[in-house]
Design a protein around this motif. Structure first.
Motif, PDB file in Angstrom:
ATOM      1  N   ALA A 113      -2.169 -11.742  -7.881  1.00 21.75           N
ATOM      2  CA  ALA A 113      -1.446 -10.565  -8.385  1.00 21.75           C
ATOM      3  C   ALA A 113      -0.413 -10.077  -7.371  1.00 21.75           C
ATOM      4  O   ALA A 113       0.680  -9.636  -7.751  1.00 21.75           O
ATOM      5  N   VAL A 114      -0.751 -10.143  -6.084  1.00 22.39           N
ATOM      6  CA  VAL A 114       0.169  -9.656  -5.051  1.00 22.39           C
ATOM      7  C   VAL A 114       1.443 -10.492  -5.029  1.00 22.39           C
ATOM      8  O   VAL A 114       2.560  -9.962  -4.999  1.00 22.39           O
TER       9      VAL A 114
ATOM     10  N   GLU B  48      -1.788   2.387   0.309  1.00 21.25           N
ATOM     11  CA  GLU B  48      -0.625   1.503   0.277  1.00 21.25           C
ATOM     12  C   GLU B  48      -0.454   0.781   1.608  1.00 21.25           C
ATOM     13  O   GLU B  48      -0.192  -0.430   1.654  1.00 21.25           O
ATOM     14  N   SER B  49      -0.634   1.501   2.704  1.00 16.33           N
ATOM     15  CA  SER B  49      -0.514   0.888   4.030  1.00 16.33           C
ATOM     16  C   SER B  49      -1.664  -0.079   4.303  1.00 16.33           C
ATOM     17  O   SER B  49      -1.456  -1.179   4.839  1.00 16.33           O
ATOM     18  N   LEU B  50      -2.888   0.321   3.932  1.00 17.79           N
ATOM     19  CA  LEU B  50      -4.060  -0.528   4.172  1.00 17.79           C
ATOM     20  C   LEU B  50      -3.940  -1.860   3.429  1.00 17.79           C
ATOM     21  O   LEU B  50      -4.161  -2.931   4.015  1.00 17.79           O
ATOM     22  N   ILE B  51      -3.573  -1.791   2.160  1.00 17.63           N
ATOM     23  CA  ILE B  51      -3.477  -3.017   1.360  1.00 17.63           C
ATOM     24  C   ILE B  51      -2.334  -3.899   1.847  1.00 17.63           C
ATOM     25  O   ILE B  51      -2.443  -5.135   1.878  1.00 17.63           O
ATOM     26  N   PHE B  52      -1.243  -3.279   2.256  1.00 10.87           N
ATOM     27  CA  PHE B  52      -0.124  -4.050   2.796  1.00 10.87           C
ATOM     28  C   PHE B  52      -0.550  -4.835   4.036  1.00 10.87           C
ATOM     29  O   PHE B  52      -0.235  -6.022   4.180  1.00 10.87           O
ATOM     30  N   ILE B  53      -1.290  -4.194   4.934  1.00 13.28           N
ATOM     31  CA  ILE B  53      -1.736  -4.860   6.161  1.00 13.28           C
ATOM     32  C   ILE B  53      -2.737  -5.970   5.842  1.00 13.28           C
ATOM     33  O   ILE B  53      -2.644  -7.083   6.376  1.00 13.28           O
ATOM     34  N   LEU B  54      -3.705  -5.691   4.949  1.00 14.60           N
ATOM     35  CA  LEU B  54      -4.704  -6.705   4.599  1.00 14.60           C
ATOM     36  C   LEU B  54      -4.047  -7.922   3.955  1.00 14.60           C
ATOM     37  O   LEU B  54      -4.349  -9.072   4.304  1.00 14.60           O
ATOM     38  N   ASN B  55      -3.150  -7.682   3.007  1.00 13.74           N
ATOM     39  CA  ASN B  55      -2.442  -8.796   2.378  1.00 13.74           C
ATOM     40  C   ASN B  55      -1.619  -9.574   3.393  1.00 13.74           C
ATOM     41  O   ASN B  55      -1.588 -10.805   3.389  1.00 13.74           O
TER      42      ASN B  55
END
Length: 527
Positions: free
Chosen positions: A127-128, A269-276
């Motif tokens: 999805a990303v 938003e920041s957490l998911i961006f870093i994990l991805n």
């Protein structure tokens, strides 16, 4: 640890820089992250990243799935549940079966169980990646919902296949009766556990005297609890997180206040961006070690690349065949809901384009890295390095080939023009704003008719409330008017929630309006 921490901080800095560079070039950032990780991996002296296979799912999947469940519109998912369900379950199984049969035939020593294991790993589109790629082109919201809903649910179905195949490889046998019962428990139990925990978490947020930081901290913990409890009960942790996330998302207005919602949006938003970013960067960083593993297994690199290209071709072909099968089934059994195209030719070309959207990414890598190094008897897991390499090739090819060409194909062919009959978003947004003004005018006239007389503040509410954010003098905002103001904002939320029940209204527009109301309430608290 002292040498690894600077490397991890440098990884985050590289992720940020590559994301900015990708935005400037107008290409999806996962593509640059994978390539960047590959280039960085050849720098000598870098520490080797070792991730425990048993922990890879638990670290990355729960927050990624939870955030995706919060972003997607459940109302839109229900509208397109047939095609989402078929792609999320039937197409995943068909793809895994195709990979299993072909690899069993072409790869020496590759059993059907190993083929299903590989098929479960590479079958779910990411999805990303899809979202990052399609944001540079204009596609209908319904199409985006189908792709997002499919990516959200097919993670669960593919990982169920992965788990069964892993057991079959480890034990050397597959009992259909036990597998069937286990499958139903994983699906029904996983969804049920997620809904139950979601309900408990909503109650906890309401009962506990939480503030914004504690609310946000709880939302970060909750997906991990859903996943862990479901897995401990031998159910699907992925489905538990998805079901619980959808349940809580639909009730966000009831248990989170405006401060928590606004702050949580930025934090997540920041957490998911870093994990991805970390996962996509790891894809590139892992390649040299995987190649060394192929050398140890005495598999020529060109042979392994050929297997990766073969599997990638199977995935693309299986998705396109499934897309055409879905369109044929829709035309025969549900002609009233088939996409409306300007010509028959364009209608039948649509599955070709949808079949080209199957980029792989985070879940595929996580599943591949989760393969244990050894079996329960201590023997090395068969073809583990080859499976890892094929997964890497699939991710790299689908991101580079499909990811780079998809925006161009959409713009060049204009396939989406006139295919979906949707109301213009801008006109819908203007209509909602106008209806809100009329609704608030009627509310004030009916409930505060007495207060409107000779009250400058109330007259301002009535005549100019839509301009209140631009007012330079807030002296009129006393405790009484502030109380009424907050009540007005809550009335607007209730009105928008009722309006969202209309299937013709795009929920994304409703959420944008709700977010603006939250911002307005936060501004009011500062007065």
């Amino acid at each position: 640890m002292h040498s690894l921490l600077p490397f991890l901080l440098a990884m985050i800095a590289v992720i940020v820089l590559l994301n900015m560079f990708a935005a400037k070039l107008k290409i999806a950032y996962p593509i640059l992250l994978v390539v960047g990780g590959l280039v960085i991996s050849f720098i000598p002296g870098l520490p080797v990243i070792k991730i425990d296979p048993d922990m890879i799912f638990f670290i990355f999947l729960p927050p990624l799935l939870f955030e995706a469940a919060w972003k997607i519109s459940f109302k839109e998912m229900k509208k397109w549940w047939r095609i989402i369900g078929s792609f999320a379950f039937l197409v995943v199984f068909f793809t895994a079966l195709s990979v299993a049969l072909v690899t069993n035939y072409y790869i020496p020593g590759f059993t059907i169980a190993l083929g299903f294991l590989l098929g479960g790993i590479v079958s779910p589109p990411d999805a990303v990646s899809t979202g990052a790629i399609t944001k540079f082109v204009s596609i209908p919201k319904s199409t985006a919902t189908i792709l997002e809903g499919e990516s959200l649910l097919n993670d669960a179905s593919s990982l169920i296949i992965f788990r069964f195949a892993l057991v079959a490889v480890g034990t050397g046998q597959f009992v259909w009766q036990d597998a069937t019962m286990s499958f139903f428990w994983m699906v029904i139990g996983g969804a049920g556990i997620g809904l139950l925990l979601g309900w408990l978490f909503v109650k906890a947020h309401k009962i506990l005297p939480t503030d914004a930081p504690s609310d946000i901290a709880l939302t970060i913990i909750e997906p991990y609890l859903m996943y862990w409890i479901a897995e401990e009960l031998h159910s699907s942790g992925v489905l538990a997180v998805v079901a619980g996330g959808l349940f809580m998302s639909a009730r966000r207005l009831k248990f989170l206040n405006s401060t928590s919602r606004i702050h949580a949006y930025s934090v997540w938003e920041s957490l998911i961006f870093i994990l991805n970013g970390i996962v996509f960067l790891i894809i590139g960083l892992e390649l040299p070690e995987i190649i060394d593993g192929l050398k140890d297994d005495q598999i020529p690199l060109e042979t392994a690349i050929g297997y990766g290209v073969l599997v990638t071709g199977i995935l693309i072909a299986a998705r396109m065949i499934s897309s055409y099968a879905a369109l044929v089934a829709t035309v025969i059994f549900r002609p009233s809901v088939q996409p409306h195209a300007s010509s028959r030719k364009r209608r039948w070309m649509m599955p070709l384009l949808l079949g080209w959207t199957g980029m792989r990414g985070v879940v595929s890598l996580a599943a591949a890295l989760a393969i244990p190094v050894t079996l329960s008897n201590g023997e090395a897991f068969p073809h583990r390095n080859l499976i890892l390499f094929i997964t890497f090739v699939v991710i790299l090819l689908t991101l580079l080939v499909q990811g780079l060409t998809l925006p161009y194909i959409i713009k060049r062919t204009q396939f989406f023009d006139g295919i979906f009959n949707e109301e213009d978003e801008e006109s819908t947004r203007k209509k909602i704003k106008k209806d809100l003004k009329l609704h608030m005018h009627q509310f004030l006239k009916s409930k505060y008719q007495n207060e409107l007389k000779d009250n400058a503040g109330m007259e301002m509410f009535l005549k100019h409330w839509e301009e209140r954010a631009k007012a330079t003098d807030d002296s009129w905002m006393n405790n009484k008017t502030k109380t009424i103001f907050i009540e007005m904002l809550e009335i607007q939320r209730e009105y928008l929630s009722e309006l969202n029940k209309d299937p013709k209204i795009n929920e994304e527009i409703i959420r944008q309006q709700l977010y603006q109301i939250d911002l307005e309430e936060e501004r009011l608290k500062m007065i």
